[in-house]
Design a protein around this motif. Sequence first.
Motif, mmCIF file in Angstrom:
data_model
loop_
_atom_site.group_PDB
_atom_site.id
_atom_site.type_symbol
_atom_site.label_atom_id
_atom_site.label_comp_id
_atom_site.label_asym_id
_atom_site.label_seq_id
_atom_site.Cartn_x
_atom_site.Cartn_y
_atom_site.Cartn_z
ATOM 1 N N ARG A 5 6.713 -6.960 9.826
ATOM 2 C CA ARG A 5 6.709 -5.605 9.280
ATOM 3 C C ARG A 5 6.098 -4.646 10.287
ATOM 4 O O ARG A 5 5.420 -5.063 11.210
ATOM 5 C CB ARG A 5 5.949 -5.551 7.969
ATOM 6 N N TYR A 7 4.053 -0.753 10.752
ATOM 7 C CA TYR A 7 3.088 0.099 10.062
ATOM 8 C C TYR A 7 3.326 1.553 10.446
ATOM 9 O O TYR A 7 3.613 1.859 11.607
ATOM 10 C CB TYR A 7 1.664 -0.326 10.439
ATOM 11 N N ASP A 35 1.035 -3.295 14.881
ATOM 12 C CA ASP A 35 -0.275 -3.797 14.465
ATOM 13 C C ASP A 35 -1.223 -2.607 14.378
ATOM 14 O O ASP A 35 -1.443 -1.921 15.377
ATOM 15 C CB ASP A 35 -0.778 -4.814 15.490
ATOM 16 N N PRO A 36 -1.789 -2.332 13.194
ATOM 17 C CA PRO A 36 -2.654 -1.159 13.066
ATOM 18 C C PRO A 36 -3.956 -1.241 13.867
ATOM 19 O O PRO A 36 -4.555 -0.223 14.177
ATOM 20 C CB PRO A 36 -2.938 -1.074 11.564
ATOM 21 N N MET A 60 8.165 -1.691 6.027
ATOM 22 C CA MET A 60 7.112 -0.812 6.563
ATOM 23 C C MET A 60 5.955 -0.710 5.588
ATOM 24 O O MET A 60 6.140 -0.754 4.380
ATOM 25 C CB MET A 60 7.651 0.591 6.798
ATOM 26 N N VAL A 61 4.755 -0.559 6.145
ATOM 27 C CA VAL A 61 3.542 -0.372 5.360
ATOM 28 C C VAL A 61 2.902 0.921 5.844
ATOM 29 O O VAL A 61 2.719 1.124 7.046
ATOM 30 C CB VAL A 61 2.562 -1.542 5.579
ATOM 31 N N TYR A 62 2.571 1.808 4.904
ATOM 32 C CA TYR A 62 1.900 3.062 5.259
ATOM 33 C C TYR A 62 0.403 2.808 5.329
ATOM 34 O O TYR A 62 -0.195 2.272 4.403
ATOM 35 C CB TYR A 62 2.208 4.132 4.215
ATOM 36 N N VAL A 63 -0.207 3.185 6.450
ATOM 37 C CA VAL A 63 -1.651 3.031 6.635
ATOM 38 C C VAL A 63 -2.282 4.406 6.469
ATOM 39 O O VAL A 63 -2.062 5.305 7.278
ATOM 40 C CB VAL A 63 -1.976 2.455 8.035
#
Length: 65
Positions: A5, A7, A35-36, A60-63
């Motif tokens: 995934r 970010y 990678d956040p 996708m992941v929202y940070v």
Amino acid sequence: MKSDRMYIVKGRVTDPEAHKEPCRVGDIEWRLIDDPDKPSYSYDYLTLEDLIYDNPNLPMVYVDD
């Protein structure tokens, strides 16, 4: 790519020449990273809509900051 995934991180433009559209230093940009904590891949967009449109099938992941 490090993971399965990507970010999404909200940031600020530091190099306007890196974008196709007109922008200024300090404008909001959206970064797509692998990678956040330690990104090895990053792609910047001026709008969140463009980021999602260009990557429709990517998990996708929202940070949030």
